[in-house]
Design an enzyme around this catalytic site. Structure first.
Site, PDB file in Angstrom:
ATOM      1  N   ASP A 129      -6.803  -2.940   4.328  1.00 22.95           N
ATOM      2  CA  ASP A 129      -5.522  -2.376   4.787  1.00 22.95           C
ATOM      3  C   ASP A 129      -5.327  -2.502   6.294  1.00 22.95           C
ATOM      4  O   ASP A 129      -4.545  -1.749   6.894  1.00 22.95           O
ATOM      5  CB  ASP A 129      -5.373  -0.895   4.356  1.00 22.95           C
ATOM      6  CG  ASP A 129      -5.334  -0.741   2.853  1.00 22.95           C
ATOM      7  OD1 ASP A 129      -4.794  -1.623   2.167  1.00 22.95           O
ATOM      8  OD2 ASP A 129      -5.865   0.277   2.352  1.00 22.95           O
ATOM      9  N   HIS A 152       0.856  -1.192   0.000  1.00 21.68           N
ATOM     10  CA  HIS A 152       0.000   0.000   0.000  1.00 21.68           C
ATOM     11  C   HIS A 152       0.894   1.244   0.000  1.00 21.68           C
ATOM     12  O   HIS A 152       1.861   1.305   0.770  1.00 21.68           O
ATOM     13  CB  HIS A 152      -0.919  -0.005   1.228  1.00 21.68           C
ATOM     14  CG  HIS A 152      -1.852   1.159   1.232  1.00 21.68           C
ATOM     15  ND1 HIS A 152      -2.984   1.206   0.430  1.00 21.68           N
ATOM     16  CD2 HIS A 152      -1.800   2.344   1.890  1.00 21.68           C
ATOM     17  CE1 HIS A 152      -3.588   2.366   0.614  1.00 21.68           C
ATOM     18  NE2 HIS A 152      -2.893   3.072   1.488  1.00 21.68           N
TER      19      HIS A 152
HETATM   20  C1  GAR Z   1       1.176   0.950  -6.383  1.00 26.92           C
HETATM   21  O1  GAR Z   1       1.549   2.223  -5.954  1.00 26.92           O
HETATM   22  C2  GAR Z   1       0.521   0.173  -5.255  1.00 26.92           C
HETATM   23  O2  GAR Z   1       1.094   0.417  -4.017  1.00 26.92           O
HETATM   24  C3  GAR Z   1      -0.882   0.726  -5.300  1.00 26.92           C
HETATM   25  O3  GAR Z   1      -1.173   0.849  -6.685  1.00 26.92           O
HETATM   26  C4  GAR Z   1       0.043   1.038  -7.414  1.00 26.92           C
HETATM   27  C5  GAR Z   1       0.140  -0.032  -8.465  1.00 26.92           C
HETATM   28  O4  GAR Z   1       1.227   0.161  -9.303  1.00 26.92           O
HETATM   29  N1  GAR Z   1      -1.793  -0.119  -4.619  1.00 26.92           N
HETATM   30  C6  GAR Z   1      -2.847   0.320  -3.934  1.00 26.92           C
HETATM   31  O5  GAR Z   1      -3.152   1.489  -3.870  1.00 26.92           O
HETATM   32  C7  GAR Z   1      -3.655  -0.756  -3.220  1.00 26.92           C
HETATM   33  N2  GAR Z   1      -4.523  -0.166  -2.251  1.00 26.92           N
HETATM   34  P1  GAR Z   1       1.865  -1.008 -10.151  1.00 26.92           P
HETATM   35  O6  GAR Z   1       0.735  -1.667 -10.947  1.00 26.92           O
HETATM   36  O7  GAR Z   1       2.831  -0.318 -11.068  1.00 26.92           O
HETATM   37  O8  GAR Z   1       2.545  -1.978  -9.228  1.00 26.92           O
END
Ligand code: GAR
Length: 206
Positions: free
Chosen positions: A154, A113
Protein backbone atom coordinates in the site's frame (compact mmCIF):
# COMPACT_ATOMS: atom_id res chain seq x y z
CA UNK A 1 -8.39 5.67 -32.36
CA UNK A 2 -5.85 4.37 -29.85
CA UNK A 3 -5.42 0.60 -29.56
CA UNK A 4 -6.69 -0.22 -26.06
CA UNK A 5 -4.14 -1.58 -23.59
CA UNK A 6 -4.57 -5.14 -22.37
CA UNK A 7 -5.77 -5.36 -18.76
CA UNK A 8 -5.74 -8.27 -16.32
CA UNK A 9 -7.83 -7.99 -13.16
CA UNK A 10 -6.63 -10.01 -10.16
CA UNK A 11 -9.30 -10.97 -7.63
CA UNK A 12 -9.83 -13.14 -4.55
CA UNK A 13 -13.50 -12.78 -3.64
CA UNK A 14 -16.87 -11.33 -4.51
CA UNK A 15 -15.59 -9.09 -7.25
CA UNK A 16 -17.79 -6.01 -6.88
CA UNK A 17 -14.87 -3.83 -7.99
CA UNK A 18 -14.36 -6.12 -10.98
CA UNK A 19 -18.08 -5.63 -11.74
CA UNK A 20 -17.62 -1.84 -11.59
CA UNK A 21 -14.83 -2.21 -14.18
CA UNK A 22 -16.94 -4.48 -16.41
CA UNK A 23 -19.84 -2.01 -16.20
CA UNK A 24 -17.50 0.89 -17.05
CA UNK A 25 -16.24 -1.06 -20.05
CA UNK A 26 -19.79 -1.84 -21.19
CA UNK A 27 -20.92 1.78 -21.01
CA UNK A 28 -17.76 3.13 -22.64
CA UNK A 29 -16.39 4.93 -19.57
CA UNK A 30 -13.47 2.51 -19.75
CA UNK A 31 -12.35 2.47 -23.39
CA UNK A 32 -8.57 3.02 -23.39
CA UNK A 33 -8.09 -0.45 -21.93
CA UNK A 34 -9.84 -3.80 -22.30
CA UNK A 35 -10.17 -6.47 -19.64
CA UNK A 36 -8.62 -9.51 -21.32
CA UNK A 37 -8.29 -11.82 -18.33
CA UNK A 38 -9.43 -12.25 -14.75
CA UNK A 39 -7.16 -14.25 -12.45
CA UNK A 40 -8.34 -15.44 -9.04
CA UNK A 41 -6.10 -16.52 -6.17
CA UNK A 42 -9.04 -18.53 -4.80
CA UNK A 43 -11.13 -21.17 -6.57
CA UNK A 44 -14.87 -20.78 -7.08
CA UNK A 45 -15.22 -17.17 -5.99
CA UNK A 46 -18.10 -15.09 -7.34
CA UNK A 47 -15.69 -12.77 -9.16
CA UNK A 48 -15.00 -15.64 -11.58
CA UNK A 49 -18.73 -15.98 -12.33
CA UNK A 50 -18.94 -12.23 -12.98
CA UNK A 51 -16.05 -12.51 -15.46
CA UNK A 52 -17.55 -15.57 -17.18
CA UNK A 53 -20.89 -13.78 -17.50
CA UNK A 54 -19.07 -10.93 -19.22
CA UNK A 55 -17.28 -13.31 -21.59
CA UNK A 56 -13.82 -12.64 -20.11
CA UNK A 57 -11.20 -15.41 -19.93
CA UNK A 58 -10.71 -16.63 -16.38
CA UNK A 59 -7.85 -18.35 -14.60
CA UNK A 60 -7.60 -19.73 -11.09
CA UNK A 61 -4.14 -19.68 -9.54
CA UNK A 62 -4.88 -20.88 -6.04
CA UNK A 63 -2.38 -19.41 -3.57
CA UNK A 64 -2.96 -22.46 -1.35
CA UNK A 65 -1.89 -24.82 -4.14
CA UNK A 66 1.67 -23.45 -3.98
CA UNK A 67 4.01 -23.77 -0.99
CA UNK A 68 6.29 -20.96 -2.10
CA UNK A 69 5.24 -17.49 -3.18
CA UNK A 70 7.83 -17.67 -6.00
CA UNK A 71 6.04 -20.60 -7.65
CA UNK A 72 2.64 -18.89 -7.26
CA UNK A 73 3.99 -15.71 -8.82
CA UNK A 74 5.77 -17.62 -11.60
CA UNK A 75 2.39 -19.04 -12.66
CA UNK A 76 0.81 -15.57 -12.52
CA UNK A 77 3.63 -14.18 -14.68
CA UNK A 78 3.22 -17.00 -17.17
CA UNK A 79 -0.45 -16.07 -17.68
CA UNK A 80 0.25 -12.33 -17.78
CA UNK A 81 2.93 -12.83 -20.43
CA UNK A 82 0.80 -15.24 -22.44
CA UNK A 83 -2.04 -12.69 -22.40
CA UNK A 84 0.42 -9.87 -23.25
CA UNK A 85 -0.89 -7.80 -20.38
CA UNK A 86 0.03 -4.11 -20.18
CA UNK A 87 -1.80 -3.18 -16.98
CA UNK A 88 -2.63 -5.25 -13.90
CA UNK A 89 -5.52 -4.20 -11.65
CA UNK A 90 -5.73 -5.64 -8.14
CA UNK A 91 -9.43 -5.56 -7.29
CA UNK A 92 -9.85 -7.22 -3.91
CA UNK A 93 -6.74 -9.35 -4.50
CA UNK A 94 -5.72 -10.62 -1.08
CA UNK A 95 -2.08 -11.60 -1.72
CA UNK A 96 0.93 -9.35 -1.29
CA UNK A 97 3.16 -9.40 -4.37
CA UNK A 98 6.93 -9.72 -3.92
CA UNK A 99 9.35 -6.90 -4.80
CA UNK A 100 10.69 -8.95 -7.71
CA UNK A 101 7.16 -9.26 -9.12
CA UNK A 102 6.27 -5.57 -8.69
CA UNK A 103 9.62 -4.54 -10.24
CA UNK A 104 8.56 -6.25 -13.47
CA UNK A 105 5.56 -3.94 -13.85
CA UNK A 106 6.66 -0.48 -12.65
CA UNK A 107 3.60 1.85 -12.49
CA UNK A 108 1.66 -0.85 -14.31
CA UNK A 109 -0.03 -2.41 -11.30
CA UNK A 110 -2.95 -0.59 -9.68
CA UNK A 111 -4.63 -1.45 -6.39
CA UNK A 112 -7.81 -0.25 -4.72
CA UNK A 113 -7.63 0.00 -0.93
CA UNK A 114 -10.64 0.72 1.30
CA UNK A 115 -9.20 3.57 3.40
CA UNK A 116 -7.57 6.95 2.95
CA UNK A 117 -3.91 5.88 2.75
CA UNK A 118 -1.74 6.34 4.84
CA UNK A 119 -4.45 5.47 7.40
CA UNK A 120 -5.29 1.80 8.03
CA UNK A 121 -3.05 0.29 5.38
CA UNK A 122 -0.08 -2.02 4.96
CA UNK A 123 0.28 -5.67 5.88
CA UNK A 124 -2.70 -7.08 7.82
CA UNK A 125 -5.10 -4.36 6.66
CA UNK A 126 -7.42 -5.85 4.09
CA UNK A 127 -11.16 -6.25 3.50
CA UNK A 128 -13.38 -5.89 6.54
CA UNK A 129 -10.37 -5.53 8.86
CA UNK A 130 -9.72 -2.06 7.48
CA UNK A 131 -13.21 -0.90 8.43
CA UNK A 132 -13.00 -2.59 11.87
CA UNK A 133 -9.80 -0.62 12.52
CA UNK A 134 -11.34 2.65 11.33
CA UNK A 135 -14.36 2.17 13.62
CA UNK A 136 -12.15 1.15 16.57
CA UNK A 137 -10.15 4.35 16.12
CA UNK A 138 -13.33 6.41 15.98
CA UNK A 139 -12.48 8.29 12.78
CA UNK A 140 -15.32 10.41 11.39
CA UNK A 141 -14.15 10.26 7.80
CA UNK A 142 -12.70 7.34 5.89
CA UNK A 143 -12.71 6.49 2.19
CA UNK A 144 -10.82 4.69 -0.53
CA UNK A 145 -7.53 5.04 -2.37
CA UNK A 146 -6.36 3.87 -5.77
CA UNK A 147 -2.58 3.67 -6.01
CA UNK A 148 0.25 2.15 -7.99
CA UNK A 149 1.75 -0.98 -6.45
CA UNK A 150 5.43 -1.07 -5.61
CA UNK A 151 7.56 -3.09 -3.16
CA UNK A 152 5.96 -1.44 -0.10
CA UNK A 153 2.48 -2.84 0.74
CA UNK A 154 0.00 0.00 0.00
CA UNK A 155 3.01 2.31 -0.40
CA UNK A 156 3.03 3.20 -4.11
CA UNK A 157 2.15 6.56 -5.65
CA UNK A 158 -1.45 7.62 -5.02
CA UNK A 159 -3.62 8.05 -8.13
CA UNK A 160 -7.01 8.92 -6.61
CA UNK A 161 -8.76 9.18 -3.26
CA UNK A 162 -12.33 9.83 -2.16
CA UNK A 163 -13.56 10.53 1.35
CA UNK A 164 -16.66 8.91 2.86
CA UNK A 165 -18.37 9.88 6.13
CA UNK A 166 -18.54 7.44 9.03
CA UNK A 167 -22.02 7.52 10.57
CA UNK A 168 -23.31 6.78 14.07
CA UNK A 169 -24.19 3.11 14.44
CA UNK A 170 -21.99 1.96 11.57
CA UNK A 171 -20.90 -1.67 11.66
CA UNK A 172 -17.82 -2.76 9.65
CA UNK A 173 -20.17 -4.29 7.08
CA UNK A 174 -22.31 -1.13 6.71
CA UNK A 175 -19.21 1.05 6.44
CA UNK A 176 -17.61 -1.30 3.90
CA UNK A 177 -20.71 -1.09 1.70
CA UNK A 178 -20.82 2.73 1.89
CA UNK A 179 -17.10 3.02 1.05
CA UNK A 180 -17.58 0.72 -1.93
CA UNK A 181 -20.69 2.53 -3.22
CA UNK A 182 -19.50 6.09 -2.64
CA UNK A 183 -15.81 5.69 -3.38
CA UNK A 184 -14.28 2.43 -4.68
CA UNK A 185 -16.72 1.71 -7.51
CA UNK A 186 -16.29 5.28 -8.78
CA UNK A 187 -12.59 6.00 -8.43
CA UNK A 188 -11.29 2.60 -9.55
CA UNK A 189 -12.81 2.63 -13.07
CA UNK A 190 -11.87 6.31 -13.51
CA UNK A 191 -8.27 5.63 -12.46
CA UNK A 192 -8.03 2.55 -14.69
CA UNK A 193 -9.24 4.61 -17.66
CA UNK A 194 -6.79 7.44 -16.90
CA UNK A 195 -3.78 5.12 -16.54
CA UNK A 196 -4.85 3.04 -19.57
CA UNK A 197 -5.06 6.18 -21.65
CA UNK A 198 -1.50 7.19 -20.72
CA UNK A 199 -0.20 3.70 -21.47
CA UNK A 200 -2.17 3.53 -24.73
CA UNK A 201 -0.72 6.85 -25.87
CA UNK A 202 2.76 5.58 -25.09
CA UNK A 203 2.09 2.27 -26.84
CA UNK A 204 0.73 4.08 -29.90
CA UNK A 205 3.77 6.35 -29.94
CA UNK A 206 1.93 9.59 -29.09
C1 GAR B 1 -12.72 -4.11 -1.44
O1 GAR B 1 -13.24 -3.32 -0.41
C2 GAR B 1 -11.26 -3.76 -1.69
O2 GAR B 1 -10.99 -2.41 -1.56
C3 GAR B 1 -10.58 -4.53 -0.59
O3 GAR B 1 -11.29 -5.77 -0.54
C4 GAR B 1 -12.63 -5.57 -1.00
C5 GAR B 1 -12.88 -6.53 -2.13
O4 GAR B 1 -14.21 -6.50 -2.54
N1 GAR B 1 -9.20 -4.70 -0.86
C6 GAR B 1 -8.26 -4.72 0.09
O5 GAR B 1 -8.51 -4.64 1.27
C7 GAR B 1 -6.83 -4.84 -0.42
N2 GAR B 1 -5.90 -4.50 0.61
P1 GAR B 1 -14.66 -6.99 -3.97
O6 GAR B 1 -14.11 -8.41 -4.17
O7 GAR B 1 -16.16 -7.00 -3.90
O8 GAR B 1 -14.15 -6.04 -5.01
Amino acid sequence: MLTPVRIAVLVSGGGTNLQALIDAQNCGALHSGRIEAVISSKPEVYALTRAENAGIRTYTVSRKAFDAREAFEARLLEILEQEQIDLIVLAGFMCILSPSFTARYPERIINVHPSLIPAFCGEGFYGLRVHEAALAKGVKVTGATVHFVNEIPDGGRIIAQKAVDVEDGDTPEILQKRVMEQAEWLILPAAVEAVSRQLAERKNGK
